[in-house]
Design an enzyme around this catalytic site. Structure first.
Site, PDB file in Angstrom:
ATOM      1  N   GLU A   1       4.525  -2.433  13.300  1.00 62.99           N
ATOM      2  CA  GLU A   1       3.279  -2.461  12.530  1.00 62.99           C
ATOM      3  C   GLU A   1       2.051  -2.542  13.429  1.00 62.99           C
ATOM      4  O   GLU A   1       1.050  -1.866  13.195  1.00 62.99           O
ATOM      5  CB  GLU A   1       3.300  -3.616  11.532  1.00 62.99           C
ATOM      6  CG  GLU A   1       4.336  -3.471  10.435  1.00 62.99           C
ATOM      7  CD  GLU A   1       4.166  -2.220   9.580  1.00 62.99           C
ATOM      8  OE1 GLU A   1       3.108  -1.576   9.649  1.00 62.99           O
ATOM      9  OE2 GLU A   1       5.117  -1.884   8.844  1.00 62.99           O
TER      10      GLU A   1
ATOM     11  N   MET B   1       4.932   2.925   1.860  1.00 66.48           N
ATOM     12  CA  MET B   1       6.156   2.653   2.602  1.00 66.48           C
ATOM     13  C   MET B   1       6.638   3.922   3.286  1.00 66.48           C
ATOM     14  O   MET B   1       6.684   4.992   2.685  1.00 66.48           O
ATOM     15  CB  MET B   1       7.234   2.124   1.637  1.00 66.48           C
ATOM     16  CG  MET B   1       8.568   1.868   2.299  1.00 66.48           C
ATOM     17  SD  MET B   1       8.444   0.619   3.595  1.00 66.48           S
ATOM     18  CE  MET B   1       9.758   1.186   4.696  1.00 66.48           C
ATOM     19  N   GLU B   2       7.028   3.772   4.560  1.00 65.96           N
ATOM     20  CA  GLU B   2       7.302   4.925   5.431  1.00 65.96           C
ATOM     21  C   GLU B   2       8.735   5.418   5.384  1.00 65.96           C
ATOM     22  O   GLU B   2       9.206   6.029   6.353  1.00 65.96           O
ATOM     23  CB  GLU B   2       6.954   4.551   6.874  1.00 65.96           C
ATOM     24  CG  GLU B   2       7.900   3.532   7.539  1.00 65.96           C
ATOM     25  CD  GLU B   2       7.466   2.091   7.414  1.00 65.96           C
ATOM     26  OE1 GLU B   2       7.961   1.233   8.158  1.00 65.96           O
ATOM     27  OE2 GLU B   2       6.623   1.811   6.535  1.00 65.96           O
TER      28      GLU B   2
ATOM     29  N   GLY C   1       0.818  -1.200   0.000  1.00 64.84           N
ATOM     30  CA  GLY C   1       0.000   0.000   0.000  1.00 64.84           C
ATOM     31  C   GLY C   1       0.854   1.253   0.000  1.00 64.84           C
ATOM     32  O   GLY C   1       0.635   2.176  -0.786  1.00 64.84           O
TER      33      GLY C   1
ATOM     34  N   HIS D   1      -1.170   6.197   8.618  1.00 66.54           N
ATOM     35  CA  HIS D   1      -0.339   5.058   9.027  1.00 66.54           C
ATOM     36  C   HIS D   1       1.134   5.327   8.740  1.00 66.54           C
ATOM     37  O   HIS D   1       1.988   5.175   9.629  1.00 66.54           O
ATOM     38  CB  HIS D   1      -0.803   3.811   8.278  1.00 66.54           C
ATOM     39  CG  HIS D   1      -0.033   2.570   8.612  1.00 66.54           C
ATOM     40  ND1 HIS D   1      -0.445   1.656   9.553  1.00 66.54           N
ATOM     41  CD2 HIS D   1       1.141   2.081   8.120  1.00 66.54           C
ATOM     42  CE1 HIS D   1       0.432   0.674   9.637  1.00 66.54           C
ATOM     43  NE2 HIS D   1       1.407   0.907   8.770  1.00 66.54           N
ATOM     44  N   GLU D   2       1.438   5.739   7.516  1.00 67.66           N
ATOM     45  CA  GLU D   2       2.845   5.949   7.173  1.00 67.66           C
ATOM     46  C   GLU D   2       3.431   7.141   7.919  1.00 67.66           C
ATOM     47  O   GLU D   2       4.600   7.112   8.319  1.00 67.66           O
ATOM     48  CB  GLU D   2       3.007   6.126   5.666  1.00 67.66           C
ATOM     49  CG  GLU D   2       2.418   5.005   4.818  1.00 67.66           C
ATOM     50  CD  GLU D   2       2.863   3.618   5.221  1.00 67.66           C
ATOM     51  OE1 GLU D   2       3.943   3.465   5.807  1.00 67.66           O
ATOM     52  OE2 GLU D   2       2.108   2.664   4.959  1.00 67.66           O
TER      53      GLU D   2
END
Length: 884
Positions: A347, A290-291, A288, A324-325
């Protein structure tokens, strides 16, 4: 990183024996118990990455310091070593070794500067790991994906999460790629001397980070820019990069980013720490998002949004994934994992944080419903099958195989239990301590629990939730003594023994409980019970009459529930519960009793249908979004997850569709009235309007099922007059699923309207592939369509993953041929995706014969042909490897 995937009141049946076979001999298993600290630390990394027409070169300089005795070992895959120097001296081939993906230098000095030059071919990298090309024609770009072990495909490096360093990166390419992005802050850019058609940019990241957080982008992108002033007074430039034609779809994402930054400051005291925050939309991306530190790479589906092209659900998902990221900046980046076994640490905590953020942005009850529905449909099935593993696995061959719902969603549920056990104030004290102690470090689950325990040491007992696989079954009954006016609730827990693991222990299970007066419908007592033994009793005093008990409110623990409820008790709670989630939960319990009851059960649809008829009209007027969810009937996949033997997908499909028709017919007189009360309006993203659109689509489908006069015209009018994609797609789905005569006409219109928008064409594929009447001929036609692209994960998922919504077709001979054929095709080209698709077939052993033998034979055939360790490890588990 964000991954790209029902009722608890069921009978717990032991998993049948699975035929065993020999595991893949070439697989090298990595064990948690074997962890050793890195032999060398890396202080600084200087990279120089140059993109050419048919290859790339990477020059790296690593300043390293010995920490323990041993050889210097670096990892590298699919790269060619061109030069190597230690402290300025070139090494000859006798001074180092290359074997099994490792570069080994024996007798390395205590302090050294290691210089390497490598050559690679991102132009032919279809695995979408490391540095690879995305897009096509004039819209190609080069992008990276390094979590978990992609950096070793860029250069040789001690590629593990507990090696943290300061990175400075020089990027060079032809000027056809004017956008050159890296982690951190831009410190220099310009033309390359002697090469006027080339340019460069230098980026410096002042934060120590592991290599999995490295990122860079070479592209031609437009940018949407905004700013945020943090609670600490830092001025941060916010940039969302996308194709010029997509930049107008970035405003939702930008606002979500700003909202996330404020929310984290308020709720966790965490402010952003760099001068700029960048997001890049990429069409070809396995996950989805990536941080990567300061430079997040996003799948276009998780960042682009507009009312005309994006459904409400997907738009809300954009907000959740961006949150989220962003939240990973602290829970994952500033504090990272000691090793990949601790993946659940970053996570699970971050999923809990993004779920909490999302609950503040919409109906908290509906958010909780969405979270739990995902958990039950996917994670419970994982726990019940051969892929069961602890939230913190004990071993792996390929870490990519453990980006699972167990690690993410069950990991988040553990954090939720911890938060509920401690209470808001103490949980905040514990997380503040976690950030204070471990900022800039690579840590473990035990470190997390230790920080939270500063106000209550009992939270450290939750460590067994991380170690133990399987979903506990919470069983119970009640006894009321009218003379003493005492209610006694007896609870017990049992978790199935998962082969290869120790016998399960009793776990601490928080059980949020409320007692309802049967006459007034009011709550007479509320308490959080903590079941931490195999069996316990809990007493409630001064209860004047026997109440109706509501358990697991807001799903206070990730368990299955088998409480001694009468159908009338559940119907009562459907009407009187004040907790929106629990109204949905008891509805699901009633539905599952009907669909999964077996031949001796006494449940009938009447109690359920009567309760719906009483509740729906009232709730539709006050909370349309929740009303829409009360009409949920578990999907065929979710029902399959609850059947542990002799699963016949055709029978389950028939039973589900029959109940759906019963609901539609029993409320037939209400559908026209409800639809009239929900007229099409100009687009608005207010919660009430989101709810109205959700309920309208459900009502439309129900009306078509009940053959309400005029419903076909409603569908056409809704499509023609739609103000947004939610309305248009809802009408199109209804027409396709009910095989209306106009369906093909509207499918053609939809395609022509949106042919230039890849994400919308994904929806066009998905509507057809997931149709309740889909055939294997349809799937083959879609796979052969000119717009189907084997190099784009979103497009593959739009057909292949959507197809799994119809298990009756999937588990046929023709369906399995198609599905396993896709896995074979991707095994070499994109093994990460191939392995994740394979895991959908994990519960083949529950099938009724002859489907069971057919599936086993086809999986065994795949095992003889597969080559990637990703797919082979999954096959070892799915087919019943010796260690399972």
């Amino acid at each position: 990183m964000s991954t790209a995937e029902n009722d608890a009141n069921i009978i717990n049946v032991e998993m049948p024996d699975i035929p065993a076979h020999e595991p893949n001999e070439s697989s090298h298993k990595i064990n948690l118990k074997d962890y050793q600290p890195p032999i060398f630390a890396v202080e600084t990394v200087d990279l120089d990455i140059k993109i050419f027409a048919d290859h790339a070169t990477v020059d790296s300089k690593l300043v390293m310091t010995r920490q323990t005795a041993g050889d210097l070992i670096l990892f590298g895959e699919d790269i060619e070593l061109l030069a190597i120097k230690v402290n300025g001296q070139a090494l000859d081939e006798g001074q180092y070794q290359q074997q099994h993906g490792q570069l080994i230098i024996a007798d390395a000095p205590e302090q050294l500067t290691l210089e390497l030059q490598v050559r690679l071919s991102p132009q032919t990298n279809t695995a979408l790991e490391g540095l690879y090309i995305a897009g096509s024609g004039s819209e190609t770009m080069f992008v990276t994906q390094c979590e978990p072990e992609g950096f070793r495909k860029i250069t040789f490096y001690p590629d593990r999460p507990d090696v943290l360093a300061i990175f400075t990166t020089r990027l060079e390419a032809d000027k056809r790629y004017p956008t050159l992005l890296g982690n951190g802050n831009l410190v220099e850019q310009g033309e390359v001397a002697g090469a006027p058609d080339r340019h460069y940019a230098i980026w410096h990241d002042p934060t120590n980070k592991p290599s999995y957080l490295f990122a860079c982008v070479f592209a031609d992108l437009a940018v949407l820019t905004d700013h945020h002033t943090t609670s600490e007074g830092r001025e941060v430039t916010l940039e969302l990069f996308a194709k010029a034609s997509d930049i107008d779809k970035c405003h939702v994402g930008m606002q979500a980013l700003k909202d996330s930054m404020v929310w984290d400051e308020v709720n966790y005291g965490r402010a952003y720490d760099l001068d700029r925050y960048m997001i890049v939309a990429v069409s070809q991306f396995n996950m989805g998002a990536m941080e990567n530190k300061g430079l997040n790479i996003f799948n276009t589906a998780c960042v682009l949004s507009s009312p005309e092209t994006t459904t409400d659900a997907r738009s809300f998902n954009v907000k959740a994934v961006i949150a989220h990221e962003y939240f990973h900046n602290w829970t994952g980046n500033r504090i990272t994992c000691r090793d990949w076994f601790q993946l659940c640490l970053k996570e699970g905590f971050t999923v809990f944080r993004d779920q909490s953020f999302s609950a503040d942005q919409q109906s908290s009850a509906v958010q909780r419903i969405d979270d739990v529905a995902t958990l039950r449909a996917h994670q419970f099935a994982e726990d019940a099958g051969p892929l069961a593993h602890p939230v913190r696995p004990e071993s792996f061959v390929e870490i990519n195989n453990f980006y699972t719902t167990t690690v993410y969603e069950k990991g988040a549920e553990i954090v939720r239990m911890l938060a509920n056990t401690l209470g808001p104030e103490n949980f905040r004290k514990g997380t503040d301590e976690y950030f204070r102690r471990y900022d800039g470090q690579a840590v473990t689950v035990e470190d997390f629990l230790s920080a939270l325990s500063i106000t209550d040491s009992k939270v450290e007992d939750f460590i067994d939730w991380y170690r133990q696989p399987g979903t506990p079954m919470l069983s119970g009954h009640q006894h009321y003594d009218s003379q003493t006016q005492t209610l006694t609730i007896s609870l017990s827990q049992q978790t199935r023994q998962v082969p290869g693991f120790a016998a399960p222990k009793p776990l601490p299970i928080p059980v949020a409980t409320a007692l309802f007066d049967r006459v007034t419908g009011e709550i007479v007592s509320e308490r959080m019970l903590l079941l931490d033994q195999a069996q316990q009793t809990f007493s409630f005093d001064n209860i004047s009459s026997e109440p109706v008990v509501s358990l697991l409110r807001d799903f206070s623990a990730p368990v299955q529930l088998n409480y001694d409820y009468q159908d009338e008790d559940l119907a009562f709670l459907l009407t009187h519960e004040t907790n929106g989630f629990n109204r949905w939960q008891v509805t699901q319990m009633l539905v599952n009793r009907i669909l999964l009851q077996g031949s001796n059960a006494k449940s009938s649809p009447e109690v359920y249908l009567q309760a719906l008829a009483k509740t729906l009209p009232v709730l539709a007027a006050t909370d349309a979004m929740l009303a829409a969810r009360l009409l949920d009937i578990p999907s065929a996949q979710e029902l399959a997850a609850a059947i542990n033997a002799d699963y016949d997908p055709v029978v389950v499909k028939q039973q589900r569709e029959e109940l759906y028709r019963q609901v539609a017919d029993s409320l037939k007189d209400q559908w026209a009235l409800l639809y009239e009360q929900l007229p099409l309006q100009p687009y608005s993203d207010k919660p009430a309007d989101l709810g109205a659109r959700a309920l309208r689509n459900v009502v439309l489908d129900m009306a078509l099922s009940a053959q309400v006069a005029g419903a076909e015209q409603w569908a056409q009018q809704q499509y023609d007059n739609a103000s947004c994609m939610t309305e248009r797609l809802g009408a199109l789905k209804a027409m396709v699923n009910h095989q209306l005569a106009t369906a093909d006409k509207y499918l053609a219109d939809f395609y022509q309207r949106f042919v230039d928008d890849d994400l919308v064409i994904d929806l066009w594929f998905s509507v057809q592939a997931s149709s309740s009447h889909v055939s294997t001929d349809t799937i083959n036609t879609l796979l052969a369509h000119a717009d189907f692209d084997w190099n784009t994960p979103n497009r593959i998922r739009s057909v292949v993953s959507a197809f799994t919504a119809q298990p009756a077709v999937l588990w046929s001979a023709e369906g399995l041929d198609i599905y396993i054929g896709v896995i074979k095709k991707l095994d070499d080209a994109n093994p990460v995706m191939a392995s994740r698709l394979l895991q959908v077939l994990a519960r083949w052993y529950t099938l009724v014969e002859p489907r069971r033998q057919l599936a086993h034979d086809k999986l065994s055939e795949l095992q003889q042909q597969a080559t990637s360790k990703h797919v082979l490890e999954s096959l070892d588990s799915v087919l019943g490897a010796a260690d399972k």
